[in-house]
Design an enzyme around this catalytic site. Structure first.
Site, PDB file in Angstrom:
ATOM      1  N   GLN A 268       2.185  -7.838 -13.500  1.00 22.60           N
ATOM      2  CA  GLN A 268       1.431  -8.437 -12.409  1.00 22.60           C
ATOM      3  C   GLN A 268       1.924  -7.936 -11.054  1.00 22.60           C
ATOM      4  OE1 GLN A 268       0.518 -12.870 -13.208  1.00 22.60           O
ATOM      5  NE2 GLN A 268       2.360 -12.488 -14.396  1.00 22.60           N
ATOM      6  N   ASN A 269       2.947  -7.101 -11.057  1.00 21.93           N
ATOM      7  CA  ASN A 269       3.557  -6.652  -9.811  1.00 21.93           C
ATOM      8  C   ASN A 269       2.795  -5.467  -9.214  1.00 21.93           C
ATOM      9  OD1 ASN A 269       5.506  -8.593 -10.229  1.00 21.93           O
ATOM     10  ND2 ASN A 269       6.887  -7.188 -11.275  1.00 21.93           N
ATOM     11  N   HIS A 288      -2.676  -6.193 -11.576  1.00 22.53           N
ATOM     12  CA  HIS A 288      -3.106  -6.450 -10.200  1.00 22.53           C
ATOM     13  C   HIS A 288      -3.054  -5.193  -9.347  1.00 22.53           C
ATOM     14  CE1 HIS A 288      -1.904 -10.936 -10.881  1.00 22.53           C
ATOM     15  NE2 HIS A 288      -3.061 -10.637 -11.420  1.00 22.53           N
ATOM     16  N   CYS A 299     -16.620   5.307   1.162  1.00 20.69           N
ATOM     17  CA  CYS A 299     -17.087   6.438   0.345  1.00 20.69           C
ATOM     18  C   CYS A 299     -16.400   6.538  -1.000  1.00 20.69           C
ATOM     19  CB  CYS A 299     -16.916   7.751   1.115  1.00 20.69           C
ATOM     20  SG  CYS A 299     -15.198   8.295   1.293  1.00 20.69           S
ATOM     21  N   CYS A 320     -10.194   6.659   6.458  1.00 20.53           N
ATOM     22  CA  CYS A 320     -10.440   7.690   5.449  1.00 20.53           C
ATOM     23  C   CYS A 320     -10.538   9.063   6.103  1.00 20.53           C
ATOM     24  CB  CYS A 320     -11.724   7.356   4.700  1.00 20.53           C
ATOM     25  SG  CYS A 320     -12.230   8.621   3.510  1.00 20.53           S
ATOM     26  N   ARG A 429      13.766 -18.109 -14.532  1.00 22.63           N
ATOM     27  CA  ARG A 429      14.710 -19.078 -13.992  1.00 22.63           C
ATOM     28  C   ARG A 429      14.359 -20.509 -14.379  1.00 22.63           C
ATOM     29  NH1 ARG A 429      18.573 -17.409 -10.709  1.00 22.63           N
ATOM     30  NH2 ARG A 429      18.433 -15.360  -9.711  1.00 22.63           N
ATOM     31  N   THR A 430      13.064 -20.817 -14.397  1.00 25.33           N
ATOM     32  CA  THR A 430      12.628 -22.170 -14.729  1.00 25.33           C
ATOM     33  C   THR A 430      11.574 -22.108 -15.823  1.00 25.33           C
ATOM     34  OG1 THR A 430      10.988 -22.098 -12.945  1.00 25.33           O
ATOM     35  CG2 THR A 430      13.112 -23.101 -12.448  1.00 25.33           C
ATOM     36  N   CYS A 445      17.013 -13.170 -14.814  1.00 23.49           N
ATOM     37  CA  CYS A 445      16.415 -12.254 -15.796  1.00 23.49           C
ATOM     38  C   CYS A 445      17.351 -11.097 -16.132  1.00 23.49           C
ATOM     39  CB  CYS A 445      15.096 -11.687 -15.270  1.00 23.49           C
ATOM     40  SG  CYS A 445      13.814 -12.896 -14.965  1.00 23.49           S
TER      41      CYS A 445
END
Length: 516
Positions: A268-269, A288, A299, A320, A429-430, A445
């Site tokens: 998800q990072n 994501h 364009c 652009c 952590r939780t 982690c």
């Protein structure tokens, strides 16, 4: 600019196989939830939670509906400051609910007078809300109904996986591991997560006074298209500058890949740190998106993401280059007005035909470049659903979730969509309360994955991993599969100067003492 309320990404349930029972997905409408909980206690001021409940039908957040309603009164840790059941009783009540169903469960508990509804709520991790205090016990029944519905919607825990040794054995025996990661795996590198209080990105954005009703609107696609300055005013603060760094947790995922065990890493990072760790593109789904590439919103021209970094760091809106070239070629670029009002027309430098300085022109029609991160209101990459449905679901033999609270849909639906008989391990952590994992490993982690590798006999090479690090592990009270990891702080040896000073002081003290 008056920011408009974002619509948010619609929640989409992933398709189920025809042979599966539909009970794994429970749909509850906003009106039903409001009907259950729209209680206005006489003489009590409506607090923030009550306002959220009554405003639920207008909610745009993509969090799970159940969690959005009761997250604020749910406790991840056991409730011990109110009249609550014991952890052991909580487990027994949850097992009983699954065994006999909600109707019979209510008959045997609250209807028989064995326990009050208010106290039974605590068996499901729900703290009785203050705005119901003083009301008859039946006023809590709507909330109990919601709690039971949420509990029955969860995947049932597999009883034969509980210990750290079980987790290590699963790591060693599995060959097709799905790893789902969130912001928690990058925080040790100094990259903030999104939702943590005080330190999270949303909390930091809230303090900036951007003129928006919610910090998440910074990442709303409709608002970006209307006024990209809101995003680019803060983009320089979230731009990843990792310089090839990656955390021990990233190294752990790469180790699974090297061992031939990684099926897919769903990340998800948006920091693209997985590439630094050597995780191959064919093993990675960036749910994501990321800053690795960027696309023109006019364009569709795509460039490498770092081509935008100079503009982003300068606080400019990147345009652009393809659009600029076409506008220049068509002669449609407009002369730029001088920003210096004191400069007279006579002294103002005139442009020559061969003057191609881009700084002399406005380019209002050139497309705005947007990093290929998925904003609220945008669809996730096509690869996300295709790989999950047509590839990983039939092959996965172990699920590991690391550093995410699983609150943002549709990525939050990955775990419940995978076969329920496949073992699941949670590392963060939780703990989370809306998913039943088989083994919870709680703590840092990086510390946890390093310990798992040590017990598996794998070498996890990373400068942040201390080879002599002492780790203590304890079971959380009331659980047999929830383990809390703590890294022991190394003892600081006194500096040589301090040693010499202490020695001299002791010597002087001994000399001053009179002989007996």
């Amino acid at each position: 600019m008056k920011s408009k309320r974002p619509v948010g990404r619609p929640r989409k349930n992933l398709p189920l196989k025809e042979s599966e029972p539909s009970k794994v997905r429970v749909e509850v409408t906003d009106d039903q939830v409001v009907g259950h909980l729209n209680v206005k206690p006489h003489g009590h001021a409506r607090n923030e939670l009550e306002e959220r409940i009554n405003d639920l039908s207008d909610s745009w957040e993509t969090e799970s509906l159940f969690e959005d309603v009761i997250e604020d009164i749910s406790d991840h840790k056991f409730i011990d400051d109110v009249d609550a059941v014991t952890p052991e009783e909580a487990v027994r009540y949850r097992q009983l609910l699954r065994a006999i169903g909600p109707q019979e469960f209510c008959k045997r508990t609250v209807d028989s007078g064995t326990i009050t509804v208010k106290r039974l709520l605590t068996a499901f991790g729900i703290r009785p809300p203050a705005f119901l205090e003083g009301l008859p016990d039946h006023a809590y029944f709507g909330l109990l109904t919601l709690a039971m519905t949420r509990e029955l919607a969860k995947r049932a825990k597999l009883p034969n996986y509980n210990t750290i040794d079980d987790a290590v054995a699963l790591l060693k025996s599995s060959r097709n591991i799905v790893v789902l990661t969130g912001a928690g795996i990058s925080t040790s590198l100094g990259i903030p997560d999104f939702r943590s209080k005080e330190t999270g990105l949303y909390s930091q954005l809230e303090k900036l006074g951007l003129g928006i009703s919610d910090p998440q609107e910074v990442f709303n696609i409709d608002i970006f298209r209307e006024d990209p300055t809101i995003f680019y005013s803060v983009a320089k603060d979230i731009l990843p500058d990792t310089k090839g760094l990656y955390s021990p947790t990233h190294a752990f995922i790469a180790k699974l890949q090297d061992e031939g065990k990684l099926l897919t890493n769903y990340s998800q990072n948006i920091d693209n740190i997985e590439a630094n760790a050597g995780i191959r593109p064919d093993k990675l789904v960036q749910c994501h998106g990321s800053f690795a590439t960027a696309t023109c919103q006019k364009c569709g021209y795509k460039v490498e993401g770092d081509a935008l970094f100079a503009d982003i760091k300068a606080g400019n809106i990147p345009r652009c280059v393809k659009c600029i070239a076409e506008l220049r070629g068509n002669g449609t670029m407009k002369r730029k007005r001088s920003c210096n009002k004191s400069t007279s027309k006579k002294t103002r430098r005139r442009s020559t035909d061969d003057d191609d300085d881009d700084g002399q022109y406005d380019i209002p029609d050139a497309g705005v470049m947007k990093p290929d991160i998925t904003f609220f209101g945008e669809e996730l990459p096509h690869e996300f659903g295709q790989r999950l449905v047509h590839h990983d679901r039939d092959l996965v033999d172990l699920v590991i979730v690391i550093g995410t609270s699983l609150k943002v849909a549709p990525v939050s639906e990955v775990v419940p969509y995978l076969p329920p008989h496949i073992p699941q391990i949670y590392i963060s952590r939780t703990p989370v309360s809306h998913v039943n994992f088989d083994i919870d490993l709680l703590g840092d982690c990086d510390v946890i994955v390093a310990e798992l590798c040590r017990r598996a006999g794998w070498q996890l090479d990373h400068p942040m991993v201390k080879p002599d690090q002492e780790i203590s592990v304890r079971l959380e009270e009331g659980y047999k599969s929830r383990h809390i990891f703590t890294a022991a702080e190394p003892e600081k040896s006194p500096k040589p100067e301090a040693k010499a000073k202490a020695k001299a002081k002791a010597k002087a003290k001994a000399k001053a003492e009179p002989e007996s």
